[in-house]
Design a protein around this motif. Sequence first.
Motif, short mmCIF file in Angstrom:
data_model
loop_
_atom_site.label_atom_id
_atom_site.label_comp_id
_atom_site.label_asym_id
_atom_site.label_seq_id
_atom_site.Cartn_x
_atom_site.Cartn_y
_atom_site.Cartn_z
N PRO A 16 2.36 1.00 1.73
CA PRO A 16 2.76 0.36 0.48
C PRO A 16 2.49 1.29 -0.70
O PRO A 16 1.71 2.24 -0.59
N THR A 17 3.13 1.02 -1.82
CA THR A 17 2.83 1.71 -3.07
C THR A 17 1.76 0.91 -3.79
O THR A 17 1.98 -0.25 -4.15
N THR A 18 0.62 1.50 -3.99
CA THR A 18 -0.50 0.77 -4.60
C THR A 18 -0.49 0.94 -6.11
O THR A 18 -0.18 2.01 -6.63
N VAL A 19 -0.81 -0.15 -6.80
CA VAL A 19 -0.80 -0.12 -8.26
C VAL A 19 -2.09 -0.75 -8.79
O VAL A 19 -2.74 -1.56 -8.13
N THR A 20 -2.44 -0.37 -10.00
CA THR A 20 -3.57 -0.97 -10.70
C THR A 20 -3.13 -2.31 -11.27
O THR A 20 -1.93 -2.60 -11.36
N PRO A 21 -4.07 -3.15 -11.71
CA PRO A 21 -3.69 -4.41 -12.35
C PRO A 21 -2.79 -4.22 -13.57
O PRO A 21 -2.05 -5.13 -13.94
N GLY A 28 -5.68 6.94 -5.92
CA GLY A 28 -6.91 6.83 -5.15
C GLY A 28 -6.78 5.81 -4.03
O GLY A 28 -7.27 6.02 -2.91
N ALA A 29 -6.12 4.69 -4.32
CA ALA A 29 -5.90 3.67 -3.30
C ALA A 29 -4.96 4.18 -2.21
O ALA A 29 -5.10 3.82 -1.03
N GLN A 30 -3.99 5.03 -2.59
CA GLN A 30 -3.13 5.62 -1.58
C GLN A 30 -3.95 6.46 -0.60
O GLN A 30 -3.70 6.44 0.61
N GLN A 31 -4.92 7.19 -1.11
CA GLN A 31 -5.79 7.98 -0.23
C GLN A 31 -6.60 7.09 0.71
O GLN A 31 -6.75 7.41 1.90
N ARG A 32 -7.08 5.97 0.21
CA ARG A 32 -7.85 5.07 1.06
C ARG A 32 -7.00 4.49 2.18
O ARG A 32 -7.47 4.31 3.31
N ILE A 33 -5.74 4.22 1.87
CA ILE A 33 -4.86 3.69 2.91
C ILE A 33 -4.61 4.75 3.97
O ILE A 33 -4.59 4.46 5.17
N VAL A 34 -4.41 6.00 3.56
CA VAL A 34 -4.24 7.08 4.54
C VAL A 34 -5.45 7.13 5.48
O VAL A 34 -5.30 7.22 6.71
N ASP A 35 -6.64 7.06 4.92
CA ASP A 35 -7.85 7.11 5.75
C ASP A 35 -7.88 5.95 6.74
O ASP A 35 -8.24 6.12 7.91
N TYR A 36 -7.54 4.77 6.26
CA TYR A 36 -7.50 3.57 7.12
C TYR A 36 -6.50 3.74 8.26
O TYR A 36 -6.79 3.43 9.42
N LEU A 37 -5.32 4.27 7.94
CA LEU A 37 -4.29 4.44 8.96
C LEU A 37 -4.71 5.46 10.02
O LEU A 37 -4.47 5.26 11.21
#
Length: 305
Positions: A16-21, A28-37
């Motif tokens: 997904p494309t992560t966005v701030t509120p 940074g959230a994109q990096q966390r998703i990569v790590d999770y995957l």
Amino acid sequence: MTTRYPEFRGMMPIMPTTVTPDGDVDLGAQQRIVDYLLDCGAVAIGHMGGASEYYKVAEEDRGPIIQTVVERVGKRVPVFVGVTAMSVKQTLKNAREAYELGADLLMVCSPINGTMKKTDLLKFYEAIAAETPLPIIVQDTGASSGAYSAEFMAELAEKIPTVGYAKAEGGGFLRKTVDLQRLTGGEIQIIGGAGGSHMLALLRQNVKAFMTGTEALDLHGAVVSAYLAGDVDKATDLYYTKVLPYLAIYNTNSRHLLKYMLVKRGVLQNDDTLFPYDTAPTDPLMLAELDLVLDRIQNDKIALR
């Protein structure tokens, strides 16, 4: 016959494309998703697909997102990037950018507005193939999805040497998978899609790789790994008792629920989608039902081993 390019075995999730509120892209959230995957055993990682809300990503945000994903993956697995846009010219520009930023494959469907005849669609793919040397994943969705018959997709593979994969998830995709394998002699690899729906049926047709969202990659991967290892009973049990119960709710509003599930699992901090929103947030009563299902999945660790 062997496949034209290396064969994938396992999960090829689309991020997904992560966005701030506030609506800004959250790299940074994109990096966390990569790590999770990667922790979940992904064999390839994709971005700018439907699950990425690619059609709402600002042009100036595409490059930083792709660069962030490529750098975070660090060649540990291949990265594929969707390049489809509203115009052919923009699609070609997206393809060049993905190649220059280090993508390993391109994923291409027809534009989501306006339809092309088969002759025009063939020229569309030929133009993309001429733009970069990267392998192409043909996706049979978009406004011209009716043109993507098994015969036409086989023709693409015959006439365009860099067409090496097909993600068959449009209308009649189970029958199309069988026909496409027969027509191409297995030279191109068929990749399962449709969010994980009919995963077992596709596995029985010798499909070995799947592109889904990221919301339950460990669970999807457990089904595929068990089946490919010969444990059909375990794969069947996991699919029918763990995957289908959550998919029944998830498929009612996957754009929102994908990120909702990632928040619940601690990967993301918020479940905001890109503006303008495709759908309203899921009804709280539906969320409560999904939470019950997810709690059972999360607590049953044995099933995921």
